[in-house]
Design a protein around this motif. Structure first.
Motif, short mmCIF file in Angstrom:
data_model
loop_
_atom_site.label_atom_id
_atom_site.label_comp_id
_atom_site.label_asym_id
_atom_site.label_seq_id
_atom_site.Cartn_x
_atom_site.Cartn_y
_atom_site.Cartn_z
N HIS A 189 -18.93 19.30 46.50
CA HIS A 189 -19.92 20.10 45.82
C HIS A 189 -20.63 20.96 47.17
CE1 HIS A 189 -22.10 16.81 47.45
NE2 HIS A 189 -23.25 17.25 47.36
N ARG A 190 -20.12 20.66 48.07
CA ARG A 190 -20.29 21.70 49.34
C ARG A 190 -19.45 22.66 49.80
NH1 ARG A 190 -25.76 20.09 49.47
NH2 ARG A 190 -26.11 17.72 49.62
N SER A 191 -18.41 22.72 49.05
CA SER A 191 -17.21 23.42 49.28
C SER A 191 -17.65 24.86 48.66
CB SER A 191 -16.04 22.89 48.52
OG SER A 191 -15.91 23.02 47.32
N LYS A 192 -17.00 25.90 49.44
CA LYS A 192 -17.09 27.34 49.02
C LYS A 192 -16.70 27.40 47.60
CE LYS A 192 -16.31 31.97 50.39
NZ LYS A 192 -15.63 32.94 51.45
N LEU A 224 -32.63 26.06 37.67
CA LEU A 224 -32.33 24.62 38.37
C LEU A 224 -31.25 23.86 37.23
CD1 LEU A 224 -35.95 23.60 39.31
CD2 LEU A 224 -34.42 25.02 40.53
N PHE A 225 -30.39 23.11 38.12
CA PHE A 225 -29.42 22.12 37.29
C PHE A 225 -29.94 20.90 37.62
CE2 PHE A 225 -26.20 25.71 37.89
CZ PHE A 225 -26.62 26.36 36.81
N ILE A 226 -30.25 19.93 36.66
CA ILE A 226 -30.79 18.64 36.90
C ILE A 226 -30.14 17.75 36.07
CG2 ILE A 226 -32.90 17.38 36.78
CD1 ILE A 226 -34.50 19.74 37.40
N GLN A 227 -29.89 16.37 36.34
CA GLN A 227 -29.58 15.41 35.44
C GLN A 227 -30.27 14.69 34.54
OE1 GLN A 227 -25.97 13.25 37.22
NE2 GLN A 227 -26.54 14.38 39.26
N GLY A 228 -30.05 13.88 33.91
CA GLY A 228 -31.07 13.15 33.27
C GLY A 228 -31.35 13.48 31.65
N GLY A 229 -30.87 14.53 31.52
CA GLY A 229 -30.96 15.10 30.10
C GLY A 229 -32.26 15.61 29.93
N ALA A 230 -32.66 16.23 28.45
CA ALA A 230 -33.93 16.78 28.37
C ALA A 230 -35.13 15.81 28.41
CB ALA A 230 -34.04 17.42 27.11
N SER A 231 -34.84 14.36 28.05
CA SER A 231 -35.66 13.42 28.06
C SER A 231 -36.31 13.13 29.48
CB SER A 231 -34.88 11.98 27.46
OG SER A 231 -34.48 12.21 26.27
N LEU A 232 -35.59 13.31 30.49
CA LEU A 232 -36.17 13.17 31.88
C LEU A 232 -37.17 14.34 31.94
CD1 LEU A 232 -36.03 11.80 34.66
CD2 LEU A 232 -34.56 13.30 35.22
N GLN A 233 -37.04 15.70 31.55
CA GLN A 233 -38.02 16.48 31.63
C GLN A 233 -39.26 16.16 30.97
OE1 GLN A 233 -37.48 19.26 33.50
NE2 GLN A 233 -35.63 17.90 33.95
N PHE A 234 -39.30 15.22 29.74
CA PHE A 234 -40.58 14.87 29.18
C PHE A 234 -41.51 14.34 30.31
CE2 PHE A 234 -38.11 13.71 25.16
CZ PHE A 234 -37.82 15.09 25.04
N SER A 266 -35.36 23.48 43.44
CA SER A 266 -35.36 25.01 44.11
C SER A 266 -34.96 25.19 45.39
CB SER A 266 -36.87 25.48 43.99
OG SER A 266 -37.07 26.64 44.47
N ASP A 267 -35.50 24.19 46.33
CA ASP A 267 -35.18 24.32 47.94
C ASP A 267 -33.86 24.31 48.25
OD1 ASP A 267 -37.94 24.71 48.57
OD2 ASP A 267 -38.58 22.86 49.15
N HIS A 268 -33.17 23.28 47.49
CA HIS A 268 -31.58 23.01 47.83
C HIS A 268 -30.77 23.83 46.84
CE1 HIS A 268 -34.01 20.09 49.91
NE2 HIS A 268 -33.26 20.13 50.84
N ASN A 269 -31.05 24.57 46.02
CA ASN A 269 -30.02 25.36 45.15
C ASN A 269 -29.51 24.26 44.02
OD1 ASN A 269 -28.74 27.43 43.65
ND2 ASN A 269 -27.20 27.11 45.02
N SER A 270 -30.34 23.12 43.88
CA SER A 270 -29.98 22.10 42.98
C SER A 270 -28.65 21.20 43.51
CB SER A 270 -29.47 22.78 41.46
OG SER A 270 -30.28 23.26 41.03
N LEU A 271 -28.56 21.50 44.76
CA LEU A 271 -27.54 20.69 45.46
C LEU A 271 -27.96 19.53 46.52
CD1 LEU A 271 -25.29 23.75 46.18
CD2 LEU A 271 -24.65 21.82 44.71
N TYR A 272 -29.10 19.06 46.30
CA TYR A 272 -29.57 18.07 47.26
C TYR A 272 -28.96 16.65 47.34
CZ TYR A 272 -33.31 14.83 49.23
OH TYR A 272 -33.64 13.79 50.07
N ASN A 273 -28.54 16.49 46.07
CA ASN A 273 -27.57 15.39 46.02
C ASN A 273 -26.45 16.05 45.08
OD1 ASN A 273 -28.74 15.55 43.38
ND2 ASN A 273 -28.56 13.53 42.93
N THR A 274 -25.26 15.04 44.70
CA THR A 274 -24.34 15.43 44.24
C THR A 274 -24.69 16.14 42.57
OG1 THR A 274 -22.72 14.10 45.54
CG2 THR A 274 -22.00 15.17 43.48
#
Length: 359
Positions: free
Chosen positions: A41-44, A70-80, A229-237
């Motif tokens: 996920h760090r590749s060009k 932002l791209f986040i995991q956990g589904g909409a349910s995590l956003q609750f 936001s700070d990591h372009n949704s790439l803080y983790n994989t």
């Protein structure tokens, strides 16, 4: 190979051309000798996919530079949970309009974190309509107003959105990209991808940048919008393959003519089924009131449980998949998201007419 007539509510049908494009590059993506699933996920190469998906969504929905995607995991349910954790600060109140099970669940999670207010609800009407919200009753300490734009279980949908002085937040998991949208009206929009955007695994969050400032350093790192936001949704994989398919679906949406063209097609598909329901003289009974009907999820019942069981069994024999209503309400449900071909909807309408005529 014969494709199923897939009316599942989610994960839902994807455009066939998207699946074929992904299949072509499954083993070797752009000459890397690797699948997208195997790329760093760090590749060009992956970075181009990641940023390309953001750019395509920005163009499709005319998202201004005042917003972050932002791209986040956990589904909409995590956003609750993430929404109140990030935004319910300084004794503020989270305001909610209840239109179904998902808004109920969003409220339930917010109550664990801070003060809440139910501004309007159609629960007493079995969620058959979008309720009128008295905006004068909005708490002066309200941090936001949360709505669910489309209700998959009950088949209702907001036609127009409330104009409020606080950030408007919408769960658009099941109707994002289905029609033109004034993003500037919202403080935050979130959507699980598995209805209109792609496969399950990634949730898109469109958040106004000034709301990011409300987050605090005491939040768990992965529950803080600022981290993404700070990591372009790439803080983790991130879910790389899901984002790749999201990118392909957005490209497909562009090729279809954008959200304006998709709205025309979605209206035509919905009308095909609602015309059968309305013309059946009560044999098929739509759950939602006409002025609240969803163009994404058509819900209806038959006169008896026995007829419903027979309808679903025969529909399965004809190759239709996913027509069972949600377990909490029963009946039938046809989910007709963006990728659902008009021809499949017409086939369902003809089956419904035939079933009625032979009953």
């Amino acid at each position: 190979m014969s494709r199923a007539l897939n009316f599942n509510a989610g994960p839902a049908a994807l455009p066939q051309t998207v699946l074929e494009e992904a299949q072509k590059h499954l083993l070797d993506f752009k000459g890397t000798g690797m699948s997208v699933m195997e790329l760093s996920h760090r590749s060009k190469v992956y970075e181009e996919v990641h940023n390309g998906a953001k750019l395509k969504l920005k163009k499709l929905l005319t998202i201004s530079d005042e917003y972050e995607i932002l791209f986040i995991q956990g589904g909409a349910s995590l956003q609750f949970s993430m929404i109140p954790m990030n935004l319910l600060i300084d004794e503020s109140v989270g305001s909610y309009v209840l239109t179904g099970s998902w808004s109920e669940k969003a409220l339930k999670e917010a109550k664990k974190i801070g003060q809440t207010q139910v501004l309007a609800s159609s629960k007493d009407q079995q969620y058959k309509e979008i309720p009128s919200a008295d905006l004068n009753k909005l708490s002066q300490d309200s941090a936001y107003l949360h709505i669910t734009s489309n209700n998959t279980i009950y088949g209702t949908q907001w036609d127009t959105f409330p104009e409020v002085s606080v950030p408007l937040i919408a769960d658009m998991s099941s109707d994002i990209l289905s029609k033109p949208l004034n993003v500037d009206q919202f403080g935050l929009i979130y959507a699980g991808a598995q209805k209109n955007l792609g496969p399950s695994g990634v949730t898109v969050v469109i958040i106004k940048k000034d709301l990011l400032k409300r987050s605090n350093d005491q939040l768990p790192t992965m529950m803080n919008y600022q981290t993404y936001s700070d990591h372009n949704s790439l803080y983790n994989t991130p879910p790389t393959f899901a984002i790749y398919l999201l990118d392909l679906v957005l490209e497909w949406a562009h090729s279809e003519g954008g959200v304006e063209a998709l709205e025309v097609k979605n209206t035509e598909k919905a009308n095909v089924l609602y015309d059968v329901i309305d013309g059946s003289k009560g044999f098929y009974n739509g759950h939602a009131q006409k002025d609240s009907r969803s163009k994404m999820n058509v819900t209806f019942t038959l006169p008896t449980e026995e007829l419903t069981s027979s309808f679903l069994a025969q529909a399965k024999d004809y190759g239709f998949v996913g027509l069972n209503g949600h377990r909490s309400v029963g009946g039938c449900r046809a989910s007709i998201y963006n990728a659902m071909p008009l021809d499949h909807v017409i086939q369902l309408a003809e089956f419904m007419k035939k079933f009625k005529s032979l009953t």
